[in-house]
Scaffold this motif. Structure first.
Motif, PDB file in Angstrom:
ATOM      1  N   GLN A  73     -57.026   2.115 -34.794  1.00 23.94           N
ATOM      2  CA  GLN A  73     -57.956   1.703 -33.876  1.00 23.94           C
ATOM      3  C   GLN A  73     -58.279   3.138 -32.976  1.00 23.94           C
ATOM      4  OE1 GLN A  73     -60.131  -0.855 -32.847  1.00 23.94           O
ATOM      5  NE2 GLN A  73     -59.133  -1.686 -34.948  1.00 23.94           N
ATOM      6  N   ALA A  74     -57.442   3.889 -32.972  1.00 18.43           N
ATOM      7  CA  ALA A  74     -57.449   5.079 -32.208  1.00 18.43           C
ATOM      8  C   ALA A  74     -58.344   6.236 -32.968  1.00 18.43           C
ATOM      9  CB  ALA A  74     -56.192   6.074 -32.067  1.00 18.43           C
ATOM     10  N   ILE A  75     -58.285   6.098 -34.579  1.00 20.07           N
ATOM     11  CA  ILE A  75     -59.268   6.796 -35.479  1.00 20.07           C
ATOM     12  C   ILE A  75     -60.566   6.481 -35.244  1.00 20.07           C
ATOM     13  CG2 ILE A  75     -59.635   7.592 -37.688  1.00 20.07           C
ATOM     14  CD1 ILE A  75     -56.494   7.712 -38.120  1.00 20.07           C
ATOM     15  N   LEU A  76     -60.794   5.097 -35.266  1.00 15.60           N
ATOM     16  CA  LEU A  76     -62.030   4.462 -35.391  1.00 15.60           C
ATOM     17  C   LEU A  76     -62.864   5.013 -34.037  1.00 15.60           C
ATOM     18  CD1 LEU A  76     -63.918   2.647 -36.991  1.00 15.60           C
ATOM     19  CD2 LEU A  76     -62.991   0.652 -35.730  1.00 15.60           C
ATOM     20  N   LYS A  77     -62.255   4.569 -32.943  1.00 12.09           N
ATOM     21  CA  LYS A  77     -62.597   5.193 -31.711  1.00 12.09           C
ATOM     22  C   LYS A  77     -63.070   6.548 -31.458  1.00 12.09           C
ATOM     23  CE  LYS A  77     -59.775   4.962 -28.227  1.00 12.09           C
ATOM     24  NZ  LYS A  77     -58.874   4.612 -27.178  1.00 12.09           N
ATOM     25  N   ALA A  78     -62.370   7.530 -32.056  1.00  8.58           N
ATOM     26  CA  ALA A  78     -62.369   8.845 -32.125  1.00  8.58           C
ATOM     27  C   ALA A  78     -63.900   9.191 -32.911  1.00  8.58           C
ATOM     28  CB  ALA A  78     -61.461   9.619 -32.723  1.00  8.58           C
ATOM     29  N   ILE A  79     -64.097   8.709 -34.048  1.00  5.18           N
ATOM     30  CA  ILE A  79     -65.182   8.723 -34.937  1.00  5.18           C
ATOM     31  C   ILE A  79     -66.559   8.286 -34.248  1.00  5.18           C
ATOM     32  CG2 ILE A  79     -66.143   8.294 -37.145  1.00  5.18           C
ATOM     33  CD1 ILE A  79     -63.145   8.192 -38.361  1.00  5.18           C
ATOM     34  N   LEU A  80     -66.475   7.000 -33.832  1.00  5.63           N
ATOM     35  CA  LEU A  80     -67.511   6.332 -33.237  1.00  5.63           C
ATOM     36  C   LEU A  80     -67.963   6.866 -31.896  1.00  5.63           C
ATOM     37  CD1 LEU A  80     -66.773   2.810 -34.297  1.00  5.63           C
ATOM     38  CD2 LEU A  80     -68.379   4.041 -35.376  1.00  5.63           C
ATOM     39  N   LEU A  81     -67.085   7.809 -31.227  1.00  7.16           N
ATOM     40  CA  LEU A  81     -67.270   8.111 -30.094  1.00  7.16           C
ATOM     41  C   LEU A  81     -68.429   9.144 -30.000  1.00  7.16           C
ATOM     42  CD1 LEU A  81     -66.692   8.204 -26.795  1.00  7.16           C
ATOM     43  CD2 LEU A  81     -64.869   9.789 -27.605  1.00  7.16           C
TER      44      LEU A  81
ATOM     45  N   ALA B  13     -76.012   8.692 -46.037  1.00 11.07           N
ATOM     46  CA  ALA B  13     -76.797   8.111 -44.825  1.00 11.07           C
ATOM     47  C   ALA B  13     -76.435   6.634 -44.488  1.00 11.07           C
ATOM     48  CB  ALA B  13     -78.149   8.214 -45.397  1.00 11.07           C
ATOM     49  N   VAL B  14     -76.211   6.700 -43.241  1.00 12.96           N
ATOM     50  CA  VAL B  14     -75.643   5.193 -42.648  1.00 12.96           C
ATOM     51  C   VAL B  14     -76.246   5.299 -41.160  1.00 12.96           C
ATOM     52  CG1 VAL B  14     -73.512   5.082 -43.748  1.00 12.96           C
ATOM     53  CG2 VAL B  14     -73.728   6.192 -41.688  1.00 12.96           C
ATOM     54  N   ASP B  15     -75.993   4.050 -40.482  1.00 17.62           N
ATOM     55  CA  ASP B  15     -76.297   4.118 -39.112  1.00 17.62           C
ATOM     56  C   ASP B  15     -74.702   3.773 -38.596  1.00 17.62           C
ATOM     57  OD1 ASP B  15     -75.666   1.226 -39.470  1.00 17.62           O
ATOM     58  OD2 ASP B  15     -77.958   0.520 -39.384  1.00 17.62           O
ATOM     59  N   TYR B  16     -74.765   3.430 -37.252  1.00 15.62           N
ATOM     60  CA  TYR B  16     -73.549   3.349 -36.616  1.00 15.62           C
ATOM     61  C   TYR B  16     -72.868   1.938 -37.146  1.00 15.62           C
ATOM     62  CZ  TYR B  16     -72.825   7.712 -34.211  1.00 15.62           C
ATOM     63  OH  TYR B  16     -72.699   9.016 -33.833  1.00 15.62           O
ATOM     64  N   ARG B  17     -73.799   0.898 -37.374  1.00 17.63           N
ATOM     65  CA  ARG B  17     -73.009  -0.335 -37.774  1.00 17.63           C
ATOM     66  C   ARG B  17     -72.577  -0.303 -39.087  1.00 17.63           C
ATOM     67  NH1 ARG B  17     -76.737  -5.703 -37.097  1.00 17.63           N
ATOM     68  NH2 ARG B  17     -76.344  -5.075 -34.899  1.00 17.63           N
ATOM     69  N   GLU B  18     -73.134   0.594 -39.895  1.00 18.54           N
ATOM     70  CA  GLU B  18     -72.887   0.471 -41.332  1.00 18.54           C
ATOM     71  C   GLU B  18     -71.461   1.355 -41.392  1.00 18.54           C
ATOM     72  OE1 GLU B  18     -76.842   0.312 -43.747  1.00 18.54           O
ATOM     73  OE2 GLU B  18     -76.192   1.932 -42.803  1.00 18.54           O
ATOM     74  N   LEU B  19     -71.668   2.468 -40.865  1.00 19.06           N
ATOM     75  CA  LEU B  19     -70.413   3.403 -40.358  1.00 19.06           C
ATOM     76  C   LEU B  19     -69.099   2.442 -40.003  1.00 19.06           C
ATOM     77  CD1 LEU B  19     -69.223   6.120 -40.646  1.00 19.06           C
ATOM     78  CD2 LEU B  19     -69.953   6.656 -38.281  1.00 19.06           C
ATOM     79  N   ARG B  20     -69.428   1.963 -39.120  1.00 15.38           N
ATOM     80  CA  ARG B  20     -67.975   1.134 -38.608  1.00 15.38           C
ATOM     81  C   ARG B  20     -67.501   0.063 -39.560  1.00 15.38           C
ATOM     82  NH1 ARG B  20     -67.124  -0.518 -32.586  1.00 15.38           N
ATOM     83  NH2 ARG B  20     -65.270  -1.734 -32.684  1.00 15.38           N
ATOM     84  N   THR B  21     -68.493  -0.668 -40.338  1.00 15.31           N
ATOM     85  CA  THR B  21     -67.961  -1.494 -41.429  1.00 15.31           C
ATOM     86  C   THR B  21     -67.152  -0.782 -42.490  1.00 15.31           C
ATOM     87  OG1 THR B  21     -69.677  -3.013 -41.098  1.00 15.31           O
ATOM     88  CG2 THR B  21     -68.903  -2.971 -43.161  1.00 15.31           C
ATOM     89  N   GLN B  22     -67.816   0.294 -42.765  1.00 15.17           N
ATOM     90  CA  GLN B  22     -67.276   1.114 -43.805  1.00 15.17           C
ATOM     91  C   GLN B  22     -65.889   1.527 -43.358  1.00 15.17           C
ATOM     92  OE1 GLN B  22     -69.536   3.847 -45.985  1.00 15.17           O
ATOM     93  NE2 GLN B  22     -71.457   2.922 -45.670  1.00 15.17           N
ATOM     94  N   LEU B  23     -65.775   2.245 -42.180  1.00 18.66           N
ATOM     95  CA  LEU B  23     -64.452   2.609 -41.796  1.00 18.66           C
ATOM     96  C   LEU B  23     -63.477   1.511 -41.610  1.00 18.66           C
ATOM     97  CD1 LEU B  23     -65.650   5.254 -38.967  1.00 18.66           C
ATOM     98  CD2 LEU B  23     -64.773   5.812 -41.380  1.00 18.66           C
TER      99      LEU B  23
ATOM    100  N   LEU C 203     -73.897  11.179 -42.557  1.00 12.71           N
ATOM    101  CA  LEU C 203     -75.248  11.680 -41.816  1.00 12.71           C
ATOM    102  C   LEU C 203     -75.894  10.171 -41.266  1.00 12.71           C
ATOM    103  CD1 LEU C 203     -77.063  13.980 -41.313  1.00 12.71           C
ATOM    104  CD2 LEU C 203     -78.594  12.985 -43.231  1.00 12.71           C
ATOM    105  N   ILE C 204     -75.613  10.121 -39.761  1.00  6.33           N
ATOM    106  CA  ILE C 204     -75.799   8.978 -39.125  1.00  6.33           C
ATOM    107  C   ILE C 204     -77.126   9.201 -38.153  1.00  6.33           C
ATOM    108  CG2 ILE C 204     -74.805   7.263 -37.420  1.00  6.33           C
ATOM    109  CD1 ILE C 204     -72.256   9.334 -38.217  1.00  6.33           C
ATOM    110  N   THR C 205     -77.972   8.025 -38.513  1.00  4.69           N
ATOM    111  CA  THR C 205     -79.317   8.024 -37.796  1.00  4.69           C
ATOM    112  C   THR C 205     -79.132   6.964 -37.277  1.00  4.69           C
ATOM    113  OG1 THR C 205     -80.346   9.460 -39.603  1.00  4.69           O
ATOM    114  CG2 THR C 205     -81.935   8.162 -38.119  1.00  4.69           C
TER     115      THR C 205
END
Length: 259
Positions: free
Chosen positions: A251-259, A229-239, A133-135
């Motif tokens: 990289q392809a998976i990370l890009k798809a999730i953050l898009l 609960a995370v924000d996008y910076r935290e999500l990126r770090t965890q991923l 859940l990303i806010t």
């Protein structure tokens, strides 16, 4: 008789001249409603780019082409009213077998509520076995407007281009007949509702098939509540930590999730 005919034609010209700006002045703009979107993924192109020149995988891909259509489709809706939008799938994402399986680059089934006035979004994303859940604040996109137009779901739309996440090329089509700065997924920031998105190098498109001009209830704009609960910076770090041993695929998976 000729004099009367001339007078009638003159009155008609005056009426047409005056009524034209009046029609434009009182043009009706859609302020709330629900848009149905079809997301289409070119599976042949996506798989081909993933397997590269692997001869063994090429044989399996040819078999896949014999039994599967080129495009995989997903249905989504976008509700908009009072400066807010909510984007959600018609069906929950399920596990898939065969090429790419449940790869996030195909579909995540995101639920995204965006407060366009506050510039904030709440997104629910299911990534393999985890739900987040990303806010966070809405993404700032530097759009470049063009003069190209096309009709989508009965609305004249204008094209805009952008680059997001440093490498994802986006083509958007928006209509100023719906004065809402939102759109599907996390795409916002144009002077009208986005009714079409194309991600050429991701082999994916979102295009509106229907716009239902109607009042929208508070429930239809309700934000998701389930997930870590995370924000996008935290999500990126965890991923990045979870995918560190996945090689080029990460990289392809990370890009798809953050898009």
């Amino acid at each position: 008789m000729k004099k009367n005919t001339f007078h009638l034609l003159a009155c008609l010209v005056v009426f047409m001249t005056v009524s034209q700006p009046l029609r434009a002045q009182y043009a009706r703009f859609v302020e709330s409603g629900v848009v149905e979107f079809e997301k289409r993924v070119n599976m042949y192109a996506k798989i081909k780019s993933r397997i590269g020149d692997n001869s063994f995988m090429e044989q399996a891909f040819e078999q896949y082409r014999k039994t599967n259509p080129q495009f995989k489709s997903f249905k989504y809706s976008l509700a908009f009213a009072d400066g807010k939008t909510r984007f959600w799938p018609h069906a929950a994402p399920g596990s898939s077998t065969g090429f790419l399986g449940n790869d996030p680059s195909v579909d995540l089934g995101n639920i995204i509520v965006t407060d366009l006035i506050a510039g904030q979004s709440i997104s629910q994303k299911s990534v393999y076995e985890e739900t987040y859940l990303i806010t966070d604040s809405t993404r700032r996109i530097q759009w470049r407007l063009t003069n190209e137009t096309r009709e989508i779901a009965g609305y004249e739309c204008r094209r805009a281009n952008a680059l997001v996440l440093d490498s994802v090329y986006v083509v958007a089509f928006y209509t100023d007949q719906i004065p809402v700065t939102g759109g599907p997924e996390s795409f916002t920031g144009l002077p009208g509702l986005i009714l079409g998105i194309a991600l050429p190098y991701e082999n994916t498109t979102y295009f509106a098939t229907k716009v239902d001009d109607r009042p929208v209830s508070a429930k239809e704009l309700e934000a998701p509540k389930k997930g870590k609960a995370v924000d996008y910076r935290e999500l990126r770090t965890q991923l990045e930590s979870s995918l560190k041993n996945w090689g080029d695929r990460a990289q392809a998976i990370l890009k798809a999730i953050l898009l």
